[in-house]
Design a protein around this motif. Structure first.
Motif, PDB file in Angstrom:
ATOM      1  N   GLY A  70       1.707  26.393 -44.561  1.00 58.00           N
ATOM      2  CA  GLY A  70       2.996  26.361 -45.237  1.00 58.00           C
ATOM      3  C   GLY A  70       2.832  26.024 -46.703  1.00 58.00           C
ATOM      4  O   GLY A  70       1.914  25.301 -47.091  1.00 58.00           O
ATOM      5  N   ASP A  71       3.742  26.550 -47.532  1.00 48.60           N
ATOM      6  CA  ASP A  71       3.718  26.222 -48.956  1.00 48.60           C
ATOM      7  C   ASP A  71       4.976  25.485 -49.395  1.00 48.60           C
ATOM      8  O   ASP A  71       5.248  25.359 -50.593  1.00 48.60           O
ATOM      9  CB  ASP A  71       3.543  27.499 -49.789  1.00 48.60           C
ATOM     10  N   GLY A  72       5.741  24.968 -48.418  1.00 48.92           N
ATOM     11  CA  GLY A  72       6.985  24.293 -48.724  1.00 48.92           C
ATOM     12  C   GLY A  72       8.192  25.191 -48.663  1.00 48.92           C
ATOM     13  O   GLY A  72       9.326  24.710 -48.565  1.00 48.92           O
ATOM     14  N   HIS A  73       7.982  26.515 -48.733  1.00 50.25           N
ATOM     15  CA  HIS A  73       9.098  27.461 -48.694  1.00 50.25           C
ATOM     16  C   HIS A  73       8.947  28.490 -47.582  1.00 50.25           C
ATOM     17  O   HIS A  73       9.934  29.019 -47.091  1.00 50.25           O
ATOM     18  CB  HIS A  73       9.220  28.186 -50.036  1.00 50.25           C
ATOM     19  N   ALA A  74       7.715  28.780 -47.194  1.00 42.60           N
ATOM     20  CA  ALA A  74       7.464  29.802 -46.182  1.00 42.60           C
ATOM     21  C   ALA A  74       6.221  29.428 -45.390  1.00 42.60           C
ATOM     22  O   ALA A  74       5.460  28.525 -45.757  1.00 42.60           O
ATOM     23  CB  ALA A  74       7.303  31.172 -46.825  1.00 42.60           C
ATOM     24  N   THR A  75       6.016  30.138 -44.278  1.00 44.69           N
ATOM     25  CA  THR A  75       4.840  29.959 -43.429  1.00 44.69           C
ATOM     26  C   THR A  75       4.102  31.279 -43.352  1.00 44.69           C
ATOM     27  O   THR A  75       4.710  32.321 -43.088  1.00 44.69           O
ATOM     28  CB  THR A  75       5.251  29.497 -42.021  1.00 44.69           C
ATOM     29  N   THR A  76       2.778  31.235 -43.580  1.00 39.71           N
ATOM     30  CA  THR A  76       1.949  32.432 -43.564  1.00 39.71           C
ATOM     31  C   THR A  76       0.927  32.323 -42.451  1.00 39.71           C
ATOM     32  O   THR A  76       0.306  31.271 -42.277  1.00 39.71           O
ATOM     33  CB  THR A  76       1.239  32.622 -44.912  1.00 39.71           C
ATOM     34  N   VAL A  77       0.747  33.397 -41.690  1.00 31.35           N
ATOM     35  CA  VAL A  77      -0.215  33.436 -40.590  1.00 31.35           C
ATOM     36  C   VAL A  77      -1.414  34.282 -41.009  1.00 31.35           C
ATOM     37  O   VAL A  77      -1.260  35.401 -41.500  1.00 31.35           O
ATOM     38  CB  VAL A  77       0.426  34.018 -39.315  1.00 31.35           C
ATOM     39  N   HIS A  78      -2.622  33.715 -40.800  1.00 32.20           N
ATOM     40  CA  HIS A  78      -3.876  34.380 -41.143  1.00 32.20           C
ATOM     41  C   HIS A  78      -4.726  34.531 -39.888  1.00 32.20           C
ATOM     42  O   HIS A  78      -4.734  33.644 -39.028  1.00 32.20           O
ATOM     43  CB  HIS A  78      -4.652  33.574 -42.183  1.00 32.20           C
ATOM     44  N   VAL A  79      -5.474  35.629 -39.791  1.00 29.99           N
ATOM     45  CA  VAL A  79      -6.322  35.903 -38.635  1.00 29.99           C
ATOM     46  C   VAL A  79      -7.685  36.383 -39.125  1.00 29.99           C
ATOM     47  O   VAL A  79      -7.786  37.087 -40.136  1.00 29.99           O
ATOM     48  CB  VAL A  79      -5.684  36.964 -37.711  1.00 29.99           C
ATOM     49  N   GLY A  80      -8.743  36.011 -38.391  1.00 26.86           N
ATOM     50  CA  GLY A  80     -10.077  36.482 -38.728  1.00 26.86           C
ATOM     51  C   GLY A  80     -11.098  35.869 -37.800  1.00 26.86           C
ATOM     52  O   GLY A  80     -10.790  34.986 -36.989  1.00 26.86           O
ATOM     53  N   PRO A  81     -12.359  36.306 -37.873  1.00 20.13           N
ATOM     54  CA  PRO A  81     -13.411  35.702 -37.048  1.00 20.13           C
ATOM     55  C   PRO A  81     -13.729  34.291 -37.527  1.00 20.13           C
ATOM     56  O   PRO A  81     -13.618  33.984 -38.720  1.00 20.13           O
ATOM     57  CB  PRO A  81     -14.600  36.648 -37.267  1.00 20.13           C
ATOM     58  N   ARG A  82     -14.125  33.418 -36.612  1.00 18.67           N
ATOM     59  CA  ARG A  82     -14.438  32.034 -36.955  1.00 18.67           C
ATOM     60  C   ARG A  82     -15.432  31.976 -38.124  1.00 18.67           C
ATOM     61  O   ARG A  82     -16.527  32.539 -38.059  1.00 18.67           O
ATOM     62  CB  ARG A  82     -15.012  31.314 -35.750  1.00 18.67           C
TER      63      ARG A  82
END
Length: 592
Positions: free
Chosen positions: A95-107
């Protein structure tokens, strides 16, 4: 397993090997570390955050090794969830205080951004195969594919809220566990592709619950919070059966079913510090305990009220000479409750000869949806009415002195302390407010988006839309009426209960000639250093003993607080930056 525990006065992350019966300290951060996890491949994870709660997820092998970023190319942010699939696919939300971002990738690999949503949302799970993700927001639970496409939207609906608890660990792993609030009950629910949402009406509870999947993916372990205590239940979704799991009276802080039907749980009660237990005798970490018994006697008290009886957990010093001076420890939230659980603040107060009252006022969890929604006298004012009623009841029963009653609260609990001192000035002889909401309008305009949304739900709008409601419930509106001496502590980097609105309240006290002390610390709202908590504990004990009993207090013999706390300095002094662990109820944002 991975757990968090004390490390020279700080909360840090440890790895535990049951085969060798040995623990290894994983993190060593100056401000301590709270957020830790272990994935299916036994990599240990932790969140490395600054004093504002902003940071990144890191991991290392279970046996030790180099620290690695969970995903590269992810900006630092607020932790909004971590999930790892069977094949090492990592999903994390920031979160950045205004929105939530989802990230995906290999460990340990490069991240790709798959979703972004306005406001507060929490990543609550990934399927074992990594194909689906679950993202819980205030109004709905969204199921996403691993590339961000929306697979399903499950709205909370008109009957109550919906909470998401993760995907099944077995089978195809695409069944999602949820809890739905339905009128006056909390019901276990599941969702799966092609079937949709299923309500398991046979598995309903009258007070708040949380749940987690068993390893078989067909039964769930349910923990119910009811009247200040916890009960465990196992629900078989195929057989449609629910059975109680035996635990001693008290509070189960956490529980999980392990392979071989082994149940691990962390249990405590007011007179018993937390301890870990395995039903099959699996070696678990030995937790430090206290020498000798916990002081005092502990009992329940129920006080009649307009929406039902108000429950108080009362702790009394042993063999007092007449009714003792009393301190009301006021919990925060407001969606939280006081539990039959060990608390180092209660221990230290009772050992110092005070009675301690912990009141689960209207709005608290653990007493059902109607109690949560009972704000008939207005935000804060309803809770102050309950505190005043319990005080009168304790005095009438000759359990406490009527002329020596203090209040102590942190965050939203500190808000209630200030509001009670201003609206019922004749009832209290001292107050301690740590990181409080002191001006509801100023706090709303400068707090986090999640807490701004909480304010708007409680008040029914913004300060511009319903200004009279905010003014009526704001402590600063009553600052001139305060008569009891007051100790106020604020944090210079507090995003949840910002320092500006506290400074404004202190200025109002000075203008009205109210006797008070102001303490400031160079940290944020949250942090994990036990030394901070001991410092404020000692200062508050001295203050309360002087104001309620008219004599200086010796330092507490056993200042061993549960949770983490605050480090407080003089108004013009500075200290190295610290932080404090705020308990969040899993079902809504809370100031603590």
């Amino acid at each position: 397993m991975v757990f968090t525990a004390d490390a020279e006065g700080r909360c840090e992350v440890f790895a535990w090997d049951a085969a060798t019966r040995s623990a290894r300290q994983v993190t060593r951060r100056p401000r301590g570390t709270l957020h830790g996890a272990i994935d299916r491949d036994a990599y240990v994870w932790w969140f490395d955050e600054d004093e504002h709660g902003v940071g990144r997820w890191w991991f290392q092998p279970f046996a030790g090794g180099p620290d690695r970023l969970g995903l590269t190319n992810v900006p630092a942010g607020l932790p909004r969830g971590l999930a790892v699939s069977d094949h090492g696919t990592v999903a994390l939300a920031a979160g950045d205080g205004h929105a939530t971002t989802v990230h995906v990738g290999p460990r340990g690999g490069t991240a790709r951004t798959v979703a972004r949503t306005d406001g507060l949302a929490t990543l609550t799970g990934i399927t074992p195969g990594g194909r689906l993700l679950a993202l819980a927001g205030a109004e709905a639970v969204t199921v996403l594919t691993h590339d961000g496409a929306v697979r399903a939207v499950l709205p909370a609906g008109d009957t109550g809220r919906l909470w998401c608890l993760g995907f099944a660990p077995a089978g195809d792993g695409e069944e999602l566990l949820l809890v739905r609030e339905c009128a006056d009950r909390y019901v276990i629910a599941t969702w799966r592709p092609g079937t949709g949402l299923t309500l398991h009406d046979w598995c309903a509870f009258d007070t708040e619950i949380t749940a987690r999947w068993d390893a078989d993916g067909r039964s769930v372990l349910v923990r119910q919070d009811r009247h200040g205590r916890s009960t465990l239940h196992r629900a078989d979704l195929t057989a449609r059966t629910r059975t109680a799991v035996s635990t001693p009276p008290g509070t189960v802080l956490d529980a999980a079913t392990r392979p071989g039907h082994d149940l691990h749980h962390l249990w405590t009660a007011a007179g018993h510090p937390p301890r870990l237990h395995s039903t099959r005798g699996t070696a678990l970490p030995e937790l430090p305990t206290l020498a000798g018994p916990v002081p005092g006697t502990h009992r329940d008290l129920w006080t009649p009220g307009p929406d039902g009886p108000v429950h108080t957990l009362l702790s009394l010093p042993e063999a007092p000479h007449g009714p003792p001076a009393a301190v009301f420890l006021v919990h925060g939230g407001p969606a939280d409750h006081d539990r039959d659980a060990y608390d180092g603040v209660v221990h230290s107060l009772v050992a110092s000869g005070f009675a301690v009252a912990r009141v689960n006022y209207r709005g608290s969890t653990g007493y059902g949806p109607r109690w949560r929604r009972a704000f008939g006298d207005g935000v804060g004012l309803t809770q102050v009415e309950d505190l005043a009623s319990v005080r009168a009841d304790l005095v009438a029963r000759r359990l406490i002195r009527p002329d020596a009653v203090g209040l102590w609260g942190t965050s939203w609990g500190g808000y209630l302390v200030l509001l009670a001192l201003g609206t019922r000035p004749g009832l209290w002889q001292a107050g301690v407010a740590v990181k409080p909401v002191a001006d509801c309008v100023a706090a709303h305009r400068t707090t986090t988006p999640a807490l701004r949304a909480l304010d708007e739900r409680l008040f029914g709008g913004t300060p511009d839309e319903v200004p009279e409601r905010y003014a009526r419930s704001s402590p600063i509106h009553y600052a001139a009426a305060v008569r009891a001496p007051l100790l106020v502590a604020g944090a210079g980097h507090d995003a949840k209960c910002p320092p500006g609105q506290i400074r404004g309240y202190l200025a109002a006290l000075r203008a009205s000639g109210v006797r008070h002390e102001a303490l400031w610390l160079d940290s944020g709202h949250d942090g994990y250093d036990g030394g901070d908590h001991v410092t404020v504990l000692r200062r508050a004990l001295v203050f309360l003993d002087r104001e309620l009993r008219g004599r200086p207090a010796a330092p507490p013999r056993h200042p061993a607080p549960s949770g983490a706390g605050e480090h407080h300095t003089g108004e013009h002094a500075t200290e190295r930056r610290r932080s404090h662990a705020e308990g969040h109820h899993p079902q809504r944002p809370a100031r603590g």
